[in-house]
Scaffold this motif. Structure first.
Motif, short mmCIF file in Angstrom:
data_model
loop_
_atom_site.label_atom_id
_atom_site.label_comp_id
_atom_site.label_asym_id
_atom_site.label_seq_id
_atom_site.Cartn_x
_atom_site.Cartn_y
_atom_site.Cartn_z
N VAL A 90 0.84 -1.21 0.00
CA VAL A 90 0.00 0.00 0.00
C VAL A 90 0.87 1.25 0.00
CG1 VAL A 90 -1.59 1.35 1.42
CG2 VAL A 90 -2.03 -1.06 1.03
N LEU A 91 1.93 1.25 0.80
CA LEU A 91 2.82 2.41 0.83
C LEU A 91 3.51 2.62 -0.52
CD1 LEU A 91 4.41 2.09 4.37
CD2 LEU A 91 2.72 3.75 3.60
N LEU A 121 3.47 9.16 5.68
CA LEU A 121 2.24 9.90 5.46
C LEU A 121 2.27 11.28 6.11
CD1 LEU A 121 -0.33 7.01 5.96
CD2 LEU A 121 0.56 7.90 3.82
N ALA A 142 4.49 9.16 0.18
CA ALA A 142 3.91 8.34 1.25
C ALA A 142 4.93 8.14 2.37
CB ALA A 142 3.45 7.00 0.69
N GLY A 175 2.30 1.70 -3.40
CA GLY A 175 1.25 2.18 -4.30
C GLY A 175 0.97 3.66 -4.12
N MET A 176 0.95 4.12 -2.88
CA MET A 176 0.73 5.54 -2.62
C MET A 176 1.88 6.37 -3.18
SD MET A 176 -0.87 5.31 1.19
CE MET A 176 -1.33 7.01 1.33
N GLN A 177 3.09 5.85 -3.05
CA GLN A 177 4.26 6.56 -3.59
C GLN A 177 4.16 6.63 -5.11
OE1 GLN A 177 6.52 8.01 -1.66
NE2 GLN A 177 7.72 8.80 -3.35
N GLN A 178 3.77 5.53 -5.74
CA GLN A 178 3.64 5.52 -7.20
C GLN A 178 2.53 6.47 -7.65
OE1 GLN A 178 5.50 4.05 -9.54
NE2 GLN A 178 6.89 3.37 -7.93
N ALA A 179 1.43 6.53 -6.92
CA ALA A 179 0.35 7.46 -7.26
C ALA A 179 0.83 8.90 -7.14
CB ALA A 179 -0.85 7.21 -6.35
N ASN A 180 1.64 9.18 -6.13
CA ASN A 180 2.18 10.53 -5.96
C ASN A 180 3.07 10.90 -7.14
OD1 ASN A 180 2.87 12.99 -4.73
ND2 ASN A 180 4.70 12.08 -3.85
#
Length: 113
Positions: free
Chosen positions: A19-20, A60, A44, A22-27
């Motif tokens: 999840v972390l 976060l 993230a 994925g959040m970094q990739q989305a950022n």
């Protein structure tokens, strides 16, 4: 039972790490889509080192320090010092265990007799 808990802990750790990431990739995708680097966007998780050589980490947007971890450890130790639900659970488990074992003894005696 220990293997089950170990598998659950490993699985939860892998999922949290995923999840972390994925959040970094989305950022990074948001930054690429915007076309410029906005300092308001934070990753993230970030790991930075300052001029004294200390390493600072933030997850976060919340900074994580060893003092925070020590405080949390002390809080956990205080909570575990006395937990009435834990004591009641242990007593209930002992009662159920002794009841089941006595029931099994009675059933085996009836089957043998």
């Amino acid at each position: 039972m220990v293997k089950f808990f170990l598998k659950c802990i490993v699985l939860c750790s892998v999922l949290l790490f995923g999840v972390l990431i994925g959040m970094q990739q989305a950022n990074q995708g948001m930054i690429k889509m915007k076309g410029y680097n906005d300092p308001d966007f934070q990753g993230a998780f970030q790991i930075d080192s300052n001029e004294t050589g200390d390493v600072e980490a933030s997850i976060l947007g919340n900074e994580v320090t060893s003092q925070d971890l020590q405080k949390k450890q002390e809080q956990l130790e205080q909570i575990e010092a006395f937990n009435i639900f834990s004591q009641l659970g242990k007593q209930f488990a002992n009662i159920v265990s002794s009841g089941v074992s006595s029931l099994l003894k009675i059933v085996t005696e009836l089957m043998d007799g």
